[in-house]
Design a protein around this motif. Structure first.
Motif, PDB file in Angstrom:
ATOM      1  N   LEU A  68      75.491  20.051  38.235  1.00 19.86           N
ATOM      2  CA  LEU A  68      75.941  20.165  36.848  1.00 19.86           C
ATOM      3  C   LEU A  68      77.121  21.115  36.742  1.00 19.86           C
ATOM      4  N   TRP A  69      77.844  20.942  35.664  1.00 18.48           N
ATOM      5  CA  TRP A  69      78.915  21.859  35.263  1.00 18.48           C
ATOM      6  C   TRP A  69      79.028  21.745  33.758  1.00 18.48           C
ATOM      7  N   SER A  70      79.732  22.678  33.117  1.00 16.95           N
ATOM      8  CA  SER A  70      79.826  22.606  31.668  1.00 16.95           C
ATOM      9  C   SER A  70      81.269  22.671  31.195  1.00 16.95           C
ATOM     10  N   LEU A  71      81.485  22.061  30.026  1.00 16.45           N
ATOM     11  CA  LEU A  71      82.806  21.863  29.457  1.00 16.45           C
ATOM     12  C   LEU A  71      82.747  22.244  27.977  1.00 16.45           C
ATOM     13  N   TYR A 119      74.508  16.652  28.096  1.00 15.36           N
ATOM     14  CA  TYR A 119      73.583  17.315  27.189  1.00 15.36           C
ATOM     15  C   TYR A 119      74.347  18.301  26.317  1.00 15.36           C
ATOM     16  N   GLU A 120      73.939  18.400  25.050  1.00 18.74           N
ATOM     17  CA  GLU A 120      74.509  19.412  24.175  1.00 18.74           C
ATOM     18  C   GLU A 120      74.029  20.770  24.656  1.00 18.74           C
ATOM     19  N   GLY A 121      74.944  21.724  24.671  1.00 21.35           N
ATOM     20  CA  GLY A 121      74.609  23.083  25.079  1.00 21.35           C
ATOM     21  C   GLY A 121      75.386  24.095  24.268  1.00 21.35           C
ATOM     22  N   GLY A 122      75.101  24.187  22.981  1.00 24.74           N
ATOM     23  CA  GLY A 122      75.827  25.116  22.120  1.00 24.74           C
ATOM     24  C   GLY A 122      77.278  24.698  21.986  1.00 24.74           C
ATOM     25  N   HIS A 173      79.228  24.081  24.391  1.00 25.58           N
ATOM     26  CA  HIS A 173      79.596  23.347  25.604  1.00 25.58           C
ATOM     27  C   HIS A 173      78.817  22.029  25.711  1.00 25.58           C
ATOM     28  N   VAL A 174      79.329  21.151  26.535  1.00 22.41           N
ATOM     29  CA  VAL A 174      78.615  19.959  26.972  1.00 22.41           C
ATOM     30  C   VAL A 174      78.223  20.214  28.422  1.00 22.41           C
ATOM     31  N   ILE A 175      76.970  19.999  28.743  1.00 25.65           N
ATOM     32  CA  ILE A 175      76.493  20.148  30.114  1.00 25.65           C
ATOM     33  C   ILE A 175      76.564  18.771  30.756  1.00 25.65           C
ATOM     34  N   VAL A 176      77.369  18.652  31.795  1.00 23.61           N
ATOM     35  CA  VAL A 176      77.594  17.377  32.472  1.00 23.61           C
ATOM     36  C   VAL A 176      76.795  17.375  33.772  1.00 23.61           C
ATOM     37  N   VAL A 177      75.909  16.398  33.919  1.00 17.88           N
ATOM     38  CA  VAL A 177      75.126  16.249  35.135  1.00 17.88           C
ATOM     39  C   VAL A 177      75.649  15.038  35.882  1.00 17.88           C
ATOM     40  N   GLY A 178      75.902  15.209  37.171  1.00 17.34           N
ATOM     41  CA  GLY A 178      76.401  14.111  37.986  1.00 17.34           C
ATOM     42  C   GLY A 178      75.508  13.847  39.178  1.00 17.34           C
TER      43      GLY A 178
END
Length: 158
Positions: A50-53, A123-126, A128-133
């Motif tokens: 994962l990483w967040s944007l 996924y919504e994360g405040g 940020h968007v949490i991107v799972v690959g």
């Protein structure tokens, strides 16, 4: 209790992280990348990362249109690359910085490790968007030194 956002950011910045450039090549866009330090392993089976944007990132639309991306873990000699792709409006990849991987996503030359991924979930994360690959291809260069970041600056492991 109310947290001061600057104090929170400074405290979180004490956690030493690696530095990555996330790259993608969605239809209608030139290959691009952006520097992040929000990368983590999620699962070995299946292989998920994962990483967040940020929700207001200028790259959000392009990442939303991409079915694949690559997490490129930078080596200690790639500070200039990290700085380049961290700049606002400086995300188009330079031709000599990458090759197209088996997934169709760009893979940075000289990276310590590269994980080509299919987007698994967002996924919504405040703010940020949490991107799972799901990792579908990878390259690894054991023994090279990583680029690390802590307290607002690059550091060197000894």
């Amino acid at each position: 209790m109310s947290l001061d956002p600057r104090e929170l950011r400074n405290a979180l910045g004490q956690f030493t992280t690696g530095v990555c450039v996330i790259t993608a090549n969605p239809p209608g866009y030139k290959p691009f990348g952006m520097t992040v330090n929000s990368f983590a392993s999620v699962s070995l089976d299946p292989a998920l990362v994962l990483w967040s944007l940020r929700n207001d990132s200028e790259c959000l639309d392009a990442f939303n249109k991409s079915k694949t991306f690559t997490v490129n873990v930078l080596a200690s000699d790639q500070v200039d690359m990290s700085n380049l792709y961290a700049k606002k409006s400086e995300h188009e990849l330079r031709d000599d910085h990458y090759r197209i991987g088996k997934s169709g996503a760009p893979v940075l030359r000289g990276a310590l490790s590269s994980f080509e991924c299919e987007t698994w979930a967002n996924y919504e994360g405040g703010d940020h968007v949490i991107v799972v690959g799901k990792v579908i291809e990878m390259d690894n260069k054991p023994g090279a030194k990583p680029l690390v970041f802590q307290a607002g600056q690059y550091r060197e492991l000894r």
